[in-house]
Design a protein around this motif. Structure first.
Motif, PDB file in Angstrom:
ATOM      1  N   ARG A  61     -10.727  -4.709 -17.637  1.00 33.34           N
ATOM      2  CA  ARG A  61      -9.886  -5.153 -16.533  1.00 33.34           C
ATOM      3  C   ARG A  61      -8.985  -6.288 -17.023  1.00 33.34           C
ATOM      4  NH1 ARG A  61     -11.509 -10.096 -14.959  1.00 33.34           N
ATOM      5  NH2 ARG A  61     -13.685 -10.708 -15.253  1.00 33.34           N
ATOM      6  N   PHE A  62      -7.993  -6.654 -16.189  1.00 31.67           N
ATOM      7  CA  PHE A  62      -7.186  -7.830 -16.475  1.00 31.67           C
ATOM      8  C   PHE A  62      -7.959  -9.049 -15.984  1.00 31.67           C
ATOM      9  CE2 PHE A  62      -3.769  -4.589 -16.150  1.00 31.67           C
ATOM     10  CZ  PHE A  62      -3.287  -4.716 -17.440  1.00 31.67           C
ATOM     11  N   ASP A  63      -7.851 -10.167 -16.726  1.00 30.53           N
ATOM     12  CA  ASP A  63      -8.660 -11.328 -16.366  1.00 30.53           C
ATOM     13  C   ASP A  63      -8.226 -11.979 -15.076  1.00 30.53           C
ATOM     14  OD1 ASP A  63      -6.320 -12.426 -17.259  1.00 30.53           O
ATOM     15  OD2 ASP A  63      -7.243 -13.998 -18.473  1.00 30.53           O
ATOM     16  N   LYS A  64      -6.971 -11.668 -14.618  1.00 21.90           N
ATOM     17  CA  LYS A  64      -6.494 -12.152 -13.329  1.00 21.90           C
ATOM     18  C   LYS A  64      -5.939 -10.972 -12.543  1.00 21.90           C
ATOM     19  CE  LYS A  64      -5.356 -16.727 -15.162  1.00 21.90           C
ATOM     20  NZ  LYS A  64      -4.273 -17.713 -15.401  1.00 21.90           N
ATOM     21  N   PRO A  65      -5.994 -11.007 -11.207  1.00 24.11           N
ATOM     22  CA  PRO A  65      -5.576  -9.866 -10.375  1.00 24.11           C
ATOM     23  C   PRO A  65      -4.192  -9.314 -10.699  1.00 24.11           C
ATOM     24  CG  PRO A  65      -6.640 -11.539  -9.035  1.00 24.11           C
ATOM     25  CD  PRO A  65      -6.479 -12.128 -10.398  1.00 24.11           C
TER      26      PRO A  65
END
Length: 322
Positions: A61-65
């Protein structure tokens, strides 16, 4: 699938699903684990993609939305939903564009979109297979003229055209300043300032037999003046409105007509018996007469008297020929 398309696909998969197991990448992209690791390293090191592995959810996933939205890779960027919308839009346009004027220019883009969407749950090819659009009145157009007209519009230069008018059954040579292209009732039209007539005119593209780009600047017409001339009254060959039509539809037909837009500034209401009253401005009536006649006995022309007579004469003629 090219390396670039694969990088796009990895980014979109994470954007769309938030957290993606490695096996999903391997299956959908049809690549080895080693290839995926190289792609992941490239995205992290060269593109500053903040992709992390989430042990709790078992995927990447990406570490931030919103981190994925800031990655700038070569090419066009769309989320998976945007790519789906684009695929649908292209298919609808291609089906409406029976003359083949725009389709050939969009097809290369669709190959990229198909690659981006890949083997996802809803592929672009599957979407296009499930949608049908019928253009009932489309006429064949010339791609060569369409491209020349497009160039004139974007470069803001004049055109020399040879134009055949079906209504008058005559051909004229005109110098025009193109203003905008209109897609109306399955056919293309050019709104332009005609230097021969010294006024705004609308030309059916299938009537333009030849066109030549001139080394002259187009005469610019304001958006306000264009709208006053082409949008004030009913139909494509309108001009400034001079009359107001008032039609009355039966309660049964009103179920359909009440949801239609005949004119941008139309006024509608229901009378005490449930009849649907529709009022709008118009100038020339041939196109309007044809539209009214389609509704037969389900519509009555309340005013003006001249339009009422034209419709009555047209219906009488049709019955006589029948």
């Amino acid at each position: 699938m090219s390396d670039l398309e694969r990088l796009h696909r990895i980014k979109y998969m994470i954007q769309a699903r938030k957290c993606v197991p490695i096996q999903a990448f391997l299956d959908e992209l049809e690549i080895s684990k080693a290839t995926f690791k190289r792609d992941l390293e490239y995205l992290r090191d060269r593109m500053n993609a903040s992709i992390v592995f989430d042990r709790a959810d078992g995927g990447y996933r990406f570490d931030k939305p919103n981190a994925g939205e800031k990655i700038e890779l070569p090419g066009l960027w769309f989320s998976e939903k945007e790519a789906t919308a684009l695929a649908l839009m292209q298919h609808l346009l291609a089906n409406l564009d029976q003359g083949g004027l725009i389709g050939p220019h969009i097809d290369p883009l669709m190959e990229i979109i198909d690659g981006i969407m890949g083997q996802s749950e809803v592929s672009a090819k599957e979407l296009r297979k499930r949608i049908k659009v019928f253009g009932m009145s489309a006429r064949k157009n010339s791609l060569e003229n369409f491209e020349e007209i497009g160039n004139a519009l974007f470069k803001r230069q004049r055109l020399q055209i040879e134009y055949y008018s079906k209504g008058k059954d005559e051909t004229t040579n005109r110098e025009v300043s193109p203003q905008r292209l209109i897609f109306y009732r399955d056919n293309w039209y050019l709104d332009a300032y005609c230097h021969m007539r010294e006024g705004l005119r609308s030309f059916a593209l299938d009537g333009i037999r030849e066109s030549e780009l001139l080394n002259k600047k187009s005469q610019e017409i304001s958006e306000k003046e264009l709208n006053e001339n082409f949008s004030e009254s009913y139909g494509i060959f309108s001009g400034k409105a001079t009359q107001k039509a008032k039609l009355r539809f039966t309660p049964e037909r009103a179920r359909w007509v009440s949801g239609e837009t005949w004119h941008g500034q139309q006024v509608s209401s229901y009378d005490k018996d449930g009849y649907y009253i529709l009022e709008f401005d118009y100038n020339q009536d041939p196109e309007l007469v044809m539209e009214i006649v389609k509704h037969g006995s389900a519509v009555e022309v309340l005013s003006p008297a001249g339009l009422r007579k034209r419709v009555k004469d047209e219906l009488t003629k049709a019955l006589r020929n029948y």
